[in-house]
Design a protein around this motif. Structure first.
Motif, PDB file in Angstrom:
ATOM      1  N   TYR A 174       0.847  -1.195   0.000  1.00 25.09           N
ATOM      2  CA  TYR A 174       0.000   0.000   0.000  1.00 25.09           C
ATOM      3  C   TYR A 174       0.884   1.247   0.000  1.00 25.09           C
ATOM      4  O   TYR A 174       2.090   1.176   0.226  1.00 25.09           O
ATOM      5  N   ALA A 175       0.275   2.388  -0.263  1.00 23.50           N
ATOM      6  CA  ALA A 175       1.013   3.654  -0.358  1.00 23.50           C
ATOM      7  C   ALA A 175       1.884   3.869   0.868  1.00 23.50           C
ATOM      8  O   ALA A 175       1.463   3.623   2.009  1.00 23.50           O
ATOM      9  N   SER A 176       3.111   4.326   0.641  1.00 23.26           N
ATOM     10  CA  SER A 176       4.070   4.506   1.732  1.00 23.26           C
ATOM     11  C   SER A 176       4.231   5.960   2.142  1.00 23.26           C
ATOM     12  O   SER A 176       4.843   6.253   3.168  1.00 23.26           O
ATOM     13  N   HIS A 177       3.700   6.903   1.339  1.00 14.57           N
ATOM     14  CA  HIS A 177       3.900   8.322   1.602  1.00 14.57           C
ATOM     15  C   HIS A 177       2.561   9.065   1.620  1.00 14.57           C
ATOM     16  O   HIS A 177       1.619   8.689   0.928  1.00 14.57           O
ATOM     17  N   GLU A 235      -2.010  33.041  -6.159  1.00 19.68           N
ATOM     18  CA  GLU A 235      -1.795  32.401  -7.469  1.00 19.68           C
ATOM     19  C   GLU A 235      -0.452  31.688  -7.455  1.00 19.68           C
ATOM     20  O   GLU A 235       0.559  32.256  -7.017  1.00 19.68           O
ATOM     21  N   PHE A 236      -0.444  30.449  -7.923  1.00 17.79           N
ATOM     22  CA  PHE A 236       0.790  29.654  -7.925  1.00 17.79           C
ATOM     23  C   PHE A 236       1.821  30.249  -8.887  1.00 17.79           C
ATOM     24  O   PHE A 236       1.504  30.617 -10.011  1.00 17.79           O
ATOM     25  N   GLN A 237       3.086  30.298  -8.432  1.00 14.25           N
ATOM     26  CA  GLN A 237       4.186  30.795  -9.253  1.00 14.25           C
ATOM     27  C   GLN A 237       5.209  29.701  -9.570  1.00 14.25           C
ATOM     28  O   GLN A 237       5.604  29.528 -10.719  1.00 14.25           O
ATOM     29  N   SER A 238       5.632  28.971  -8.534  1.00 15.42           N
ATOM     30  CA  SER A 238       6.658  27.958  -8.762  1.00 15.42           C
ATOM     31  C   SER A 238       6.792  27.080  -7.520  1.00 15.42           C
ATOM     32  O   SER A 238       6.236  27.374  -6.465  1.00 15.42           O
ATOM     33  N   LEU A 239       7.559  26.012  -7.694  1.00  8.78           N
ATOM     34  CA  LEU A 239       7.946  25.164  -6.572  1.00  8.78           C
ATOM     35  C   LEU A 239       9.353  25.577  -6.147  1.00  8.78           C
ATOM     36  O   LEU A 239      10.251  25.693  -6.978  1.00  8.78           O
ATOM     37  N   LEU A 240       9.549  25.809  -4.843  1.00 10.46           N
ATOM     38  CA  LEU A 240      10.854  26.229  -4.346  1.00 10.46           C
ATOM     39  C   LEU A 240      11.682  25.042  -3.859  1.00 10.46           C
ATOM     40  O   LEU A 240      12.797  24.815  -4.329  1.00 10.46           O
ATOM     41  N   VAL A 241      11.163  24.296  -2.909  1.00 10.72           N
ATOM     42  CA  VAL A 241      11.870  23.143  -2.339  1.00 10.72           C
ATOM     43  C   VAL A 241      10.828  22.103  -1.943  1.00 10.72           C
ATOM     44  O   VAL A 241       9.629  22.384  -1.901  1.00 10.72           O
ATOM     45  N   PHE A 242      11.307  20.901  -1.635  1.00 15.59           N
ATOM     46  CA  PHE A 242      10.422  19.938  -0.989  1.00 15.59           C
ATOM     47  C   PHE A 242      11.226  19.133   0.025  1.00 15.59           C
ATOM     48  O   PHE A 242      12.442  19.029  -0.063  1.00 15.59           O
ATOM     49  N   ARG A 243      10.487  18.585   0.993  1.00 22.05           N
ATOM     50  CA  ARG A 243      11.099  17.874   2.105  1.00 22.05           C
ATOM     51  C   ARG A 243      10.550  16.454   2.171  1.00 22.05           C
ATOM     52  O   ARG A 243       9.353  16.231   1.969  1.00 22.05           O
ATOM     53  N   GLN A 244      11.426  15.496   2.454  1.00 26.51           N
ATOM     54  CA  GLN A 244      11.001  14.128   2.724  1.00 26.51           C
ATOM     55  C   GLN A 244      11.329  13.800   4.170  1.00 26.51           C
ATOM     56  O   GLN A 244      12.431  14.079   4.648  1.00 26.51           O
ATOM     57  N   GLN A 245      10.367  13.200   4.879  1.00 25.90           N
ATOM     58  CA  GLN A 245      10.567  12.870   6.287  1.00 25.90           C
ATOM     59  C   GLN A 245       9.869  11.546   6.576  1.00 25.90           C
ATOM     60  O   GLN A 245       8.774  11.278   6.063  1.00 25.90           O
ATOM     61  N   HIS A 246      10.503  10.711   7.394  1.00 24.61           N
ATOM     62  CA  HIS A 246       9.961   9.390   7.673  1.00 24.61           C
ATOM     63  C   HIS A 246       9.407   9.317   9.095  1.00 24.61           C
ATOM     64  O   HIS A 246       9.813  10.055   9.983  1.00 24.61           O
ATOM     65  N   HIS A 247       8.466   8.387   9.286  1.00 24.04           N
ATOM     66  CA  HIS A 247       7.864   8.124  10.598  1.00 24.04           C
ATOM     67  C   HIS A 247       7.313   9.414  11.214  1.00 24.04           C
ATOM     68  O   HIS A 247       7.584   9.753  12.363  1.00 24.04           O
ATOM     69  N   MET A 248       6.516  10.108  10.410  1.00 21.44           N
ATOM     70  CA  MET A 248       5.917  11.355  10.880  1.00 21.44           C
ATOM     71  C   MET A 248       4.948  11.080  12.026  1.00 21.44           C
ATOM     72  O   MET A 248       4.150  10.152  11.963  1.00 21.44           O
ATOM     73  N   PRO A 249       4.993  11.884  13.076  1.00 22.61           N
ATOM     74  CA  PRO A 249       4.030  11.698  14.179  1.00 22.61           C
ATOM     75  C   PRO A 249       2.595  11.864  13.688  1.00 22.61           C
ATOM     76  O   PRO A 249       2.310  12.735  12.851  1.00 22.61           O
ATOM     77  N   HIS A 250       1.721  11.024  14.187  1.00 21.13           N
ATOM     78  CA  HIS A 250       0.284  11.107  13.886  1.00 21.13           C
ATOM     79  C   HIS A 250      -0.029  10.913  12.400  1.00 21.13           C
ATOM     80  O   HIS A 250      -1.046  11.391  11.909  1.00 21.13           O
ATOM     81  N   SER A 251       0.840  10.222  11.684  1.00 20.07           N
ATOM     82  CA  SER A 251       0.612  10.006  10.252  1.00 20.07           C
ATOM     83  C   SER A 251       0.534   8.515   9.923  1.00 20.07           C
ATOM     84  O   SER A 251       0.794   8.118   8.793  1.00 20.07           O
ATOM     85  N   ASP A 253       2.458   6.137  10.549  1.00 22.15           N
ATOM     86  CA  ASP A 253       3.768   5.617  10.159  1.00 22.15           C
ATOM     87  C   ASP A 253       4.075   5.797   8.676  1.00 22.15           C
ATOM     88  O   ASP A 253       4.974   5.155   8.134  1.00 22.15           O
ATOM     89  N   PHE A 254       3.327   6.650   7.981  1.00 21.44           N
ATOM     90  CA  PHE A 254       3.671   6.995   6.607  1.00 21.44           C
ATOM     91  C   PHE A 254       4.919   7.879   6.592  1.00 21.44           C
ATOM     92  O   PHE A 254       5.204   8.608   7.545  1.00 21.44           O
ATOM     93  N   SER A 255       5.638   7.829   5.462  1.00 16.19           N
ATOM     94  CA  SER A 255       6.635   8.865   5.197  1.00 16.19           C
ATOM     95  C   SER A 255       5.900  10.075   4.624  1.00 16.19           C
ATOM     96  O   SER A 255       4.769   9.971   4.163  1.00 16.19           O
TER      97      SER A 255
END
Length: 339
Positions: A174-177, A235-251, A253-255
């Motif tokens: 199943y989906a991991s993120h 209004e959307f302009q662009s994507l600046l950055v993105f973050r990946q994090q594992h074992h998020m609290p209250h999620s 256990d999804f990344s």
């Protein structure tokens, strides 16, 4: 009238659309062949070919033989279909919506007892079992057969069974993120950005954002979350950055994948959501870049935006554009000017 007393092969049904623009079909299957796995395979074949033929001719086919109608409906105690990955789908959720009912719990076990061996011999990879909540009592029965819980969503439970014991399972997990996005709404004339403090979390300044809804684009998530939390249209302009994090609290256990989007303000008067937001303000970028009460992400992005205002955002913006075909549509993210 076209009379088919026995199905001899694919060609017979492929020729039907060429015979007449309207065909009345009577399909008689000898009573001794109406039960068992082979008869069920024949019925599955007929249903599939009739569906394709009727779609090609805009639904002009009519099936008016009572015996054929009963055979097509009743040859399968449990409805099932094949998918493109050599697996079997037993979707009792969809079947229930169409009026199918399970007469006896015993039918469930007997169906898999009589079919699993055939599917293994055919080289099928696995079986996907979809159960609506009213049939959740079948979960222990399915588990005793070998099914494992895969996921539950809304009003449906999905279980899976790998059929080839001498091979490692290739059924996807199943989906991991989970995916979310926030909006950096930059008021360029004043070098200020819109930040919030959550009512139910520690009082750190952060950019308004949240989780994406089903089939929602990242850009739309950022714009929607900013409007819901602050009342600011953008209004959307662009994507600046993105973050990946594992074992998020209250999620569960999804990344977590979290995308930081640069937005242009279309309004400036703040109306914060009283249920979620404790404070909402336009704050200076230089202050936020080193503020002890700002999250590390807020500090980092504030520095990036300051650099963009000074040197131009073309050095850091990630553009987003449509990608794919109508059947497999999506978005692609890349540096501006690269392609």
């Amino acid at each position: 009238m076209l009379l088919l007393r026995r199905v001899q092969g694919v060609d017979a049904l492929r020729l039907i659309p060429l015979i007449s623009p309207t065909v009345t079909m009577e399909i008689n299957i000898p009573s001794g062949e109406r039960t068992g796995y082979e008869a069920e395979r024949t019925m599955l074949f007929l249903r599939r070919m009739l569906r394709h033929a009727s779609q090609a001719r805009k639904g002009i086919f009519r099936l008016n033989s009572p015996s054929a109608y009963l055979s097509l409906r009743e040859s399968c105690t449990i409805p099932w279909t094949e998918n493109h990955f050599k697996s079997i789908k037993v979707d009792l959720s969809e079947a229930t919506k169409k009026g199918w009912r399970l007469d006896r719990v015993q039918d469930f076990a007997e169906f898999f007892d009589s079919h699993l061996g055939h599917w293994r011999k055919e080289g099928r990879g696995g079986v996907w079992l979809h159960l609506p909540i009213p049939l959740a009592f079948l979960v222990p029965e399915a588990a005793s057969i070998g099914f494992q819980l895969h996921h539950a969503k809304g009003e449906e439970i999905v279980m899976s069974l790998w059929l080839q014991p001498d091979q490692a399972s290739r059924l996807p997990p199943y989906a991991s993120h989970q995916v979310g996005a926030c909006g950096v709404v930059c008021w360029e004339d004043t070098e200020q950005v819109l930040v919030t403090q959550d009512r139910h979390k520690l009082p750190f300044w952060k950019f308004p954002g949240g989780l994406s809804e089903f089939a929602e684009d990242i850009a739309d998530t950022a714009v929607r979350e900013v409007l819901e939390e602050t009342g600011i249209k953008s209004e959307f302009q662009s994507l600046l950055v993105f973050r990946q994090q594992h074992h998020m609290p209250h999620s569960f256990d999804f990344s977590d994948l979290y995308f930081v989007c640069r937005l242009k303000p279309l309004s400036y008067d703040i109306t914060p959501c009283k249920h979620e937001i404790l404070r909402c303000e336009w704050r200076g970028l230089r202050e936020l870049a080193s503020a002890p009460d700002a999250t590390p992400m807020t500090q980092l992005v504030s520095k990036l935006v300051l650099r963009g205002l000074k040197e131009g955002f073309e050095h850091m913006d990630i553009a987003v554009r449509d990608w794919g075909t109508p059947a497999l549509y999506g978005k692609i993210f890349h540096r501006k000017g690269v392609v």
